[in-house]
Design a protein around this motif. Structure first.
Motif, PDB file in Angstrom:
ATOM      1  N   MET A   1       0.047  -3.713  -7.966  1.00  0.00           N
ATOM      2  CA  MET A   1      -1.302  -3.227  -7.805  1.00  0.00           C
ATOM      3  C   MET A   1      -1.468  -2.567  -6.435  1.00  0.00           C
ATOM      4  SD  MET A   1      -4.602  -3.435  -6.851  1.00  0.00           S
ATOM      5  CE  MET A   1      -4.209  -4.595  -5.594  1.00  0.00           C
ATOM      6  N   ARG A   2      -0.824  -3.097  -5.434  1.00  0.00           N
ATOM      7  CA  ARG A   2      -0.901  -2.500  -4.101  1.00  0.00           C
ATOM      8  C   ARG A   2      -0.385  -1.066  -4.128  1.00  0.00           C
ATOM      9  NH1 ARG A   2       1.794  -6.228  -0.391  1.00  0.00           N
ATOM     10  NH2 ARG A   2      -0.092  -7.403  -0.697  1.00  0.00           N
ATOM     11  N   GLU A   3       0.665  -0.832  -4.918  1.00  0.00           N
ATOM     12  CA  GLU A   3       1.214   0.526  -5.041  1.00  0.00           C
ATOM     13  C   GLU A   3       0.177   1.488  -5.616  1.00  0.00           C
ATOM     14  OE1 GLU A   3       4.650   0.133  -7.480  1.00  0.00           O
ATOM     15  OE2 GLU A   3       5.779  -0.952  -5.960  1.00  0.00           O
ATOM     16  N   ILE A   4      -0.595   1.008  -6.566  1.00  0.00           N
ATOM     17  CA  ILE A   4      -1.613   1.856  -7.193  1.00  0.00           C
ATOM     18  C   ILE A   4      -2.714   2.165  -6.180  1.00  0.00           C
ATOM     19  CG2 ILE A   4      -3.253   2.078  -9.103  1.00  0.00           C
ATOM     20  CD1 ILE A   4      -0.213   2.019  -9.866  1.00  0.00           C
ATOM     21  N   SER A   5      -3.133   1.177  -5.415  1.00  0.00           N
ATOM     22  CA  SER A   5      -4.142   1.415  -4.380  1.00  0.00           C
ATOM     23  C   SER A   5      -3.652   2.448  -3.375  1.00  0.00           C
ATOM     24  CB  SER A   5      -4.489   0.113  -3.654  1.00  0.00           C
ATOM     25  OG  SER A   5      -5.151  -0.774  -4.508  1.00  0.00           O
ATOM     26  N   GLN A   6      -2.393   2.352  -2.989  1.00  0.00           N
ATOM     27  CA  GLN A   6      -1.843   3.313  -2.036  1.00  0.00           C
ATOM     28  C   GLN A   6      -1.758   4.709  -2.643  1.00  0.00           C
ATOM     29  OE1 GLN A   6       1.713   1.196  -0.566  1.00  0.00           O
ATOM     30  NE2 GLN A   6       0.592   1.043   1.355  1.00  0.00           N
ATOM     31  N   MET A   7      -1.421   4.774  -3.920  1.00  0.00           N
ATOM     32  CA  MET A   7      -1.373   6.072  -4.596  1.00  0.00           C
ATOM     33  C   MET A   7      -2.769   6.705  -4.577  1.00  0.00           C
ATOM     34  SD  MET A   7      -0.567   6.983  -8.591  1.00  0.00           S
ATOM     35  CE  MET A   7       0.951   6.062  -8.614  1.00  0.00           C
ATOM     36  N   TRP A   8      -3.776   5.917  -4.907  1.00  0.00           N
ATOM     37  CA  TRP A   8      -5.141   6.443  -4.902  1.00  0.00           C
ATOM     38  C   TRP A   8      -5.506   6.928  -3.510  1.00  0.00           C
ATOM     39  CZ3 TRP A   8      -9.330   3.792  -8.271  1.00  0.00           C
ATOM     40  CH2 TRP A   8      -8.887   3.693  -9.596  1.00  0.00           C
ATOM     41  N   ARG A   9      -5.100   6.172  -2.527  1.00  0.00           N
ATOM     42  CA  ARG A   9      -5.406   6.546  -1.141  1.00  0.00           C
ATOM     43  C   ARG A   9      -4.860   7.941  -0.829  1.00  0.00           C
ATOM     44  NH1 ARG A   9      -3.889   3.146   4.310  1.00  0.00           N
ATOM     45  NH2 ARG A   9      -4.960   4.564   5.706  1.00  0.00           N
ATOM     46  N   GLU A  10      -3.662   8.226  -1.290  1.00  0.00           N
ATOM     47  CA  GLU A  10      -3.058   9.540  -1.066  1.00  0.00           C
ATOM     48  C   GLU A  10      -3.925  10.655  -1.652  1.00  0.00           C
ATOM     49  OE1 GLU A  10       1.017   9.865  -2.382  1.00  0.00           O
ATOM     50  OE2 GLU A  10       1.380   7.785  -1.775  1.00  0.00           O
ATOM     51  N   TYR A  11      -4.467  10.410  -2.830  1.00  0.00           N
ATOM     52  CA  TYR A  11      -5.236  11.444  -3.528  1.00  0.00           C
ATOM     53  C   TYR A  11      -6.713  11.466  -3.127  1.00  0.00           C
ATOM     54  CZ  TYR A  11      -1.198  12.348  -6.415  1.00  0.00           C
ATOM     55  OH  TYR A  11       0.061  12.697  -6.849  1.00  0.00           O
ATOM     56  N   LEU A  12      -7.155  10.442  -2.424  1.00  0.00           N
ATOM     57  CA  LEU A  12      -8.556  10.367  -2.013  1.00  0.00           C
ATOM     58  C   LEU A  12      -8.693  10.546  -0.503  1.00  0.00           C
ATOM     59  CD1 LEU A  12      -9.631   7.445  -4.353  1.00  0.00           C
ATOM     60  CD2 LEU A  12     -10.263   9.851  -4.584  1.00  0.00           C
ATOM     61  N   ASN A  13      -7.902  11.445   0.035  1.00  0.00           N
ATOM     62  CA  ASN A  13      -7.985  11.851   1.443  1.00  0.00           C
ATOM     63  C   ASN A  13      -7.845  10.699   2.426  1.00  0.00           C
ATOM     64  OD1 ASN A  13      -8.395  14.574   0.707  1.00  0.00           O
ATOM     65  ND2 ASN A  13     -10.535  14.115   0.289  1.00  0.00           N
ATOM     66  N   GLY A  14      -6.966   9.750   2.119  1.00  0.00           N
ATOM     67  CA  GLY A  14      -6.680   8.674   3.054  1.00  0.00           C
ATOM     68  C   GLY A  14      -7.715   7.575   3.140  1.00  0.00           C
ATOM     69  N   ARG A  15      -8.684   7.589   2.243  1.00  0.00           N
ATOM     70  CA  ARG A  15      -9.708   6.528   2.257  1.00  0.00           C
ATOM     71  C   ARG A  15      -9.066   5.194   1.909  1.00  0.00           C
ATOM     72  NH1 ARG A  15     -15.329   8.218  -0.322  1.00  0.00           N
ATOM     73  NH2 ARG A  15     -15.770   6.242   0.643  1.00  0.00           N
ATOM     74  N   GLU A  16      -9.558   4.138   2.524  1.00  0.00           N
ATOM     75  CA  GLU A  16      -9.080   2.797   2.184  1.00  0.00           C
ATOM     76  C   GLU A  16      -9.469   2.483   0.740  1.00  0.00           C
ATOM     77  OE1 GLU A  16      -7.149   0.639   3.866  1.00  0.00           O
ATOM     78  OE2 GLU A  16      -6.959   2.231   5.364  1.00  0.00           O
ATOM     79  N   GLY A  18      -9.343  -0.638  -2.093  1.00  0.00           N
ATOM     80  CA  GLY A  18      -9.081  -2.028  -2.448  1.00  0.00           C
ATOM     81  C   GLY A  18      -8.850  -2.170  -3.937  1.00  0.00           C
ATOM     82  N   ALA A  19      -8.383  -3.328  -4.342  1.00  0.00           N
ATOM     83  CA  ALA A  19      -8.031  -3.585  -5.741  1.00  0.00           C
ATOM     84  C   ALA A  19      -9.182  -3.343  -6.712  1.00  0.00           C
ATOM     85  CB  ALA A  19      -7.538  -5.021  -5.888  1.00  0.00           C
ATOM     86  N   ASP A  20     -10.396  -3.625  -6.278  1.00  0.00           N
ATOM     87  CA  ASP A  20     -11.545  -3.523  -7.174  1.00  0.00           C
ATOM     88  C   ASP A  20     -12.487  -2.381  -6.829  1.00  0.00           C
ATOM     89  OD1 ASP A  20     -10.786  -5.766  -8.775  1.00  0.00           O
ATOM     90  OD2 ASP A  20     -11.406  -7.063  -7.120  1.00  0.00           O
TER      91      ASP A  20
END
Length: 73
Positions: A1-16, A18-20
């Motif tokens: 799940m952490r990998e998915i959060s990091q992937m989203w971060r890449e596509y959302l301009n570096g925004r933090e 979280g899982a939920d």
């Protein structure tokens, strides 16, 4: 799940992310969603539907969909 959060971060301009955290509340849009869906297919070999991705809305739920897809269910 952490990998998915990091992937989203890449596509959302570096925004933090979280899982939920909600994809749309973080500024996600249809183009970003398609890019993430394509990346999931490439990285995990799981094809998510746009509908399933949008209904999941959080990294934790998307990770669950990926696990289901990998398990063949």
């Amino acid at each position: 799940m952490r990998e998915i959060s990091q992937m989203w971060r890449e596509y959302l301009n570096g925004r933090e992310v979280g899982a939920d955290d909600d994809f749309f509340a973080l500024g996600g849009n249809s183009l970003t969603g398609i890019k993430i869906i394509d990346r999931v297919a490439r990285d995990y070999g799981v094809q998510l539907s746009v509908r399933d991705f949008y209904l999941a809305q959080t990294p934790a739920r998307v990770a669950g969909l990926i696990e289901q897809g990998r398990a063949g269910t």
